[in-house]
Design a protein around this motif. Structure first.
Motif, short mmCIF file in Angstrom:
data_model
loop_
_atom_site.label_atom_id
_atom_site.label_comp_id
_atom_site.label_asym_id
_atom_site.label_seq_id
_atom_site.Cartn_x
_atom_site.Cartn_y
_atom_site.Cartn_z
N VAL A 242 0.82 -1.20 0.00
CA VAL A 242 0.00 0.00 0.00
C VAL A 242 0.86 1.26 0.00
CG1 VAL A 242 -1.76 1.28 1.28
CG2 VAL A 242 -1.87 -1.20 1.18
N ALA A 243 1.88 1.28 0.88
CA ALA A 243 2.74 2.47 0.98
C ALA A 243 4.15 2.05 1.34
CB ALA A 243 2.20 3.42 2.05
N THR A 244 5.13 2.77 0.80
CA THR A 244 6.53 2.51 1.14
C THR A 244 7.18 3.82 1.57
OG1 THR A 244 7.21 2.86 -1.15
CG2 THR A 244 6.82 0.58 -0.47
N ASN A 245 8.19 3.68 2.40
CA ASN A 245 8.95 4.82 2.88
C ASN A 245 10.29 4.81 2.14
OD1 ASN A 245 10.10 6.90 4.28
ND2 ASN A 245 9.84 5.99 6.30
N GLU B 243 -10.50 2.74 8.84
CA GLU B 243 -9.07 2.82 8.51
C GLU B 243 -8.66 1.69 7.58
OE1 GLU B 243 -7.14 5.01 12.38
OE2 GLU B 243 -7.49 2.86 12.49
N ILE B 244 -9.09 0.48 7.87
CA ILE B 244 -8.70 -0.65 7.03
C ILE B 244 -9.31 -0.52 5.65
CG2 ILE B 244 -10.51 -2.21 7.86
CD1 ILE B 244 -6.96 -3.24 6.85
N LYS B 245 -10.50 0.06 5.56
CA LYS B 245 -11.13 0.27 4.25
C LYS B 245 -10.36 1.28 3.43
CE LYS B 245 -15.69 -1.16 5.74
NZ LYS B 245 -17.08 -0.79 5.95
N SER B 246 -9.86 2.33 4.08
CA SER B 246 -9.03 3.32 3.37
C SER B 246 -7.69 2.71 2.95
CB SER B 246 -8.76 4.53 4.27
OG SER B 246 -9.92 5.30 4.41
N ILE B 247 -7.11 1.87 3.79
CA ILE B 247 -5.84 1.22 3.44
C ILE B 247 -6.04 0.31 2.24
CG2 ILE B 247 -4.16 -0.49 4.22
CD1 ILE B 247 -4.28 0.81 6.97
N ARG B 248 -7.15 -0.40 2.19
CA ARG B 248 -7.42 -1.26 1.04
C ARG B 248 -7.57 -0.47 -0.25
NH1 ARG B 248 -11.31 -5.02 4.45
NH2 ARG B 248 -9.74 -6.49 5.21
N GLN B 249 -7.93 0.81 -0.15
CA GLN B 249 -8.03 1.67 -1.32
C GLN B 249 -6.71 2.40 -1.57
OE1 GLN B 249 -11.31 4.29 -0.47
NE2 GLN B 249 -12.83 2.80 -1.15
N SER B 250 -5.65 2.02 -0.88
CA SER B 250 -4.29 2.60 -1.00
C SER B 250 -4.26 4.08 -0.67
CB SER B 250 -3.74 2.36 -2.41
OG SER B 250 -3.62 0.99 -2.65
N LYS B 251 -4.96 4.48 0.36
CA LYS B 251 -4.98 5.88 0.77
C LYS B 251 -4.26 6.04 2.11
CE LYS B 251 -9.16 7.10 -1.71
NZ LYS B 251 -10.52 7.61 -1.61
N ALA B 252 -2.98 5.65 2.12
CA ALA B 252 -2.18 5.76 3.34
C ALA B 252 -0.80 6.28 2.98
CB ALA B 252 -2.07 4.39 4.01
N ASN B 253 -0.15 6.89 3.97
CA ASN B 253 1.17 7.48 3.77
C ASN B 253 2.00 7.27 5.04
OD1 ASN B 253 3.37 9.01 3.14
ND2 ASN B 253 2.25 10.90 2.80
N PRO C 175 9.19 2.91 10.10
CA PRO C 175 8.38 2.05 9.23
C PRO C 175 8.93 2.06 7.81
CG PRO C 175 7.26 4.12 9.61
CD PRO C 175 8.52 4.16 10.43
N LEU C 176 8.96 0.91 7.18
CA LEU C 176 9.45 0.79 5.81
C LEU C 176 8.33 0.58 4.79
CD1 LEU C 176 12.55 -1.52 6.31
CD2 LEU C 176 12.51 0.96 6.09
N LYS C 177 7.39 -0.31 5.13
CA LYS C 177 6.34 -0.70 4.19
C LYS C 177 5.04 -0.92 4.92
CE LYS C 177 8.67 -3.83 1.49
NZ LYS C 177 8.82 -5.16 0.92
N LEU C 178 3.95 -0.53 4.30
CA LEU C 178 2.62 -0.86 4.77
C LEU C 178 1.99 -1.74 3.70
CD1 LEU C 178 0.22 -0.43 6.75
CD2 LEU C 178 -0.38 1.57 5.39
N TYR C 179 1.52 -2.92 4.09
CA TYR C 179 0.96 -3.83 3.09
C TYR C 179 -0.17 -4.65 3.70
CZ TYR C 179 4.22 -7.06 5.39
OH TYR C 179 4.92 -7.79 6.31
N ILE C 180 -0.93 -5.29 2.82
CA ILE C 180 -2.03 -6.16 3.23
C ILE C 180 -1.66 -7.58 2.86
CG2 ILE C 180 -4.45 -6.75 2.86
CD1 ILE C 180 -4.95 -3.79 2.32
#
Length: 149
Positions: A4-7, A30-40, A102-107
């Motif tokens: 979803v997001a990388t640093n 929050e999890i619904k927004s993350i699934r739509q790739s809306k995180a930083n 944090p390095l990566k956010l993923y599902i």
């Protein structure tokens, strides 16, 4: 696994030593927004308080259909790890110059995970050396590509 997001700034600013995987305690919107790739996670950092991990400044945008149940965009979120791992991290962080980033956010399998790292800050001359090395590698690739034509 969906990233979803990388640093990307983290590898430029820090020497990465060890990587760990942590779960995140999230609200429904929050999890619904993350699934739509809306995180930083570019400005995020991790702190240890009372033997628990918290990620601070991680931005998750509002869920567009969330109405009054929407979350704060950059609230502090708890990370889920085993107690032994947290104690190891805490001992390492107490050493001079080390930080948790944090390095990566993923599902993965429907669950949001955060890849965190113990890292040591780079000095400015280290950053310049890394940029020079990267530039040289790109020039070598370019020359090899032209000679293979």
């Amino acid at each position: 696994m969906k990233i979803v997001a990388t640093n990307r700034k983290a590898t430029h600013d820090y020497f990465i030593e060890h990587k760990y995987e942590a779960g995140i305690q999230l609200l429904g919107t929050e999890i619904k927004s993350i699934r739509q790739s809306k995180a930083n996670i570019n400005d995020a950092f991790i702190q240890i308080k009372n033997g628990e991990l918290f990620v601070i400044n991680m931005h998750i945008s509002h869920y567009e259909y969330g109405n009054q149940f929407n979350h704060d965009e950059s609230r502090t979120r708890k990370l889920l790890m085993h107690k032994k791992e947290i104690l190891k991290l805490e001992a390492k962080i107490k050493e001079d110059g080390y930080a948790l980033i944090p390095l990566k956010l993923y599902i993965e399998k429907g669950l949001a995970k955060l890849e965190i790292a113990i890292a040591k800050g780079k000095k400015t001359y280290d950053k310049r050396e890394a940029l020079k090395e990267k530039d040289q590698q790109m020039r070598i690739k370019k020359v090899l590509k032209e000679t293979n034509r």
